[in-house]
Design an enzyme around this catalytic site. Structure first.
Site, short mmCIF file in Angstrom:
data_model
loop_
_atom_site.label_atom_id
_atom_site.label_comp_id
_atom_site.label_asym_id
_atom_site.label_seq_id
_atom_site.Cartn_x
_atom_site.Cartn_y
_atom_site.Cartn_z
N GLN A 182 7.63 16.89 50.75
CA GLN A 182 6.97 17.28 51.76
C GLN A 182 7.86 16.73 53.03
O GLN A 182 7.56 17.37 54.26
CB GLN A 182 5.69 16.70 52.11
CG GLN A 182 4.73 17.26 51.18
CD GLN A 182 3.32 16.43 51.26
OE1 GLN A 182 2.89 15.43 50.71
NE2 GLN A 182 2.49 17.27 51.96
N HIS A 241 2.79 17.89 44.10
CA HIS A 241 3.50 18.32 44.82
C HIS A 241 5.16 18.13 44.34
O HIS A 241 6.02 19.00 44.35
CB HIS A 241 3.86 17.46 46.00
CG HIS A 241 2.83 17.88 47.21
ND1 HIS A 241 3.15 18.96 47.84
CD2 HIS A 241 1.75 17.27 47.61
CE1 HIS A 241 1.99 19.18 48.96
NE2 HIS A 241 1.24 17.96 48.78
N CYS A 279 -3.92 18.54 53.11
CA CYS A 279 -2.47 18.22 52.87
C CYS A 279 -1.87 18.35 54.02
O CYS A 279 -1.90 19.32 55.00
CB CYS A 279 -2.13 19.59 51.79
SG CYS A 279 -0.43 19.29 51.30
N LEU A 280 -0.81 17.56 54.21
CA LEU A 280 0.05 17.41 55.62
C LEU A 280 0.86 18.55 55.55
O LEU A 280 1.21 19.10 56.66
CB LEU A 280 0.88 16.08 55.64
CG LEU A 280 0.20 15.09 55.84
CD1 LEU A 280 0.67 13.69 55.76
CD2 LEU A 280 -1.04 14.84 56.87
N HIS A 294 -3.18 15.02 43.44
CA HIS A 294 -2.73 16.26 44.38
C HIS A 294 -1.26 15.81 44.54
O HIS A 294 -0.47 16.87 44.75
CB HIS A 294 -3.59 15.64 45.66
CG HIS A 294 -3.03 16.61 46.73
ND1 HIS A 294 -4.04 17.57 47.47
CD2 HIS A 294 -1.87 16.61 47.56
CE1 HIS A 294 -3.23 17.78 48.54
NE2 HIS A 294 -2.18 17.30 48.50
N GLU A 295 -0.83 14.59 44.81
CA GLU A 295 0.54 14.18 45.21
C GLU A 295 1.49 14.73 44.12
O GLU A 295 2.74 15.04 44.21
CB GLU A 295 0.72 12.94 45.66
CG GLU A 295 -0.14 12.39 46.84
CD GLU A 295 0.07 13.26 48.09
OE1 GLU A 295 1.09 13.85 48.10
OE2 GLU A 295 -0.86 13.50 48.92
N GLY A 320 -1.69 10.47 51.90
CA GLY A 320 -0.80 10.51 50.63
C GLY A 320 0.36 11.37 51.23
O GLY A 320 0.15 12.42 51.76
NI NI Z 1 -0.38 17.47 49.96
#
Ligand code: NI
Length: 171
Positions: free
Chosen positions: A51, A140, A94-95, A136-137, A46
């Protein structure tokens, strides 16, 4: 398509609230294609636009298991319209917080209203990993990352580890 640089903690951009998209056109689709390529290359399941440095309410998600056909999902201006009372715990990553993981509790199921890749309004009922990933996304887009749910001490530890990881990978 292009692979975009990923913003990592403690970059202040990750604390900002993303803005709604007002038009789904080819330019936006090209950006979403880049987001997807960046996510696959990372690799991740995701990614939110913030990000990769754009404060737009856009997510890309693909939770297809490795070895199976890709199943990319695009969410523009997503809104969670319902969450289950039942909760679920996943070990999240998470990236923007590379190599770090923590158990996070969230509603086990949710409904999400959004605009898709073609500009059409949709609503889905998500459960399992997809429900967790969407929430989660979505966080962000509101300036929240998973370590914000941890204690201040733990959060500081994670941020230090990410800084070290980023520095080592720059060399
Ligand atoms: Ni994330």
């Amino acid at each position: 398509m292009a692979i975009l640089p990923i913003v990592t903690v403690p970059d202040p951009l990750l604390k900002k609230v993303s803005k709604p998209v007002d038009k789904v056109d080819d330019k936006l689709r090209a950006f979403m294609d880049d987001m997807l390529e960046t996510m696959y290359a990372a690799p991740g399941i995701g990614l939110a636009a913030v990000q990769v440095g754009q404060l737009k309410r856009i997510l890309v998600i693909d939770i297809a298991p490795e070895g199976e056909d890709p199943d990319p999902k695009y969410f523009i201006n997503p809104e969670i319209t319902w969450t289950s009372e039942e909760m679920n715990i996943y070990n999240e990553g998470c990236l923007s917080i590379p190599e770090q993981y923590a158990d996070i509790e969230r509603p086990a199921e949710c409904k999400v209203k959004f605009i898709d890749y073609d500009g059409m309004e949709k609503e889905i009922h998500a459960d399992g990993l997809l429900a967790t990933c969407v929430q989660h996304e979505m966080d962000h887009l509101n300036g929240v990352v998973f370590i914000d749910y941890l204690s201040k001490i733990k959060r500081g530890m994670y941020v230090r580890k990410v800084k070290k990881f980023v520095k080592e990978n720059e060399k």
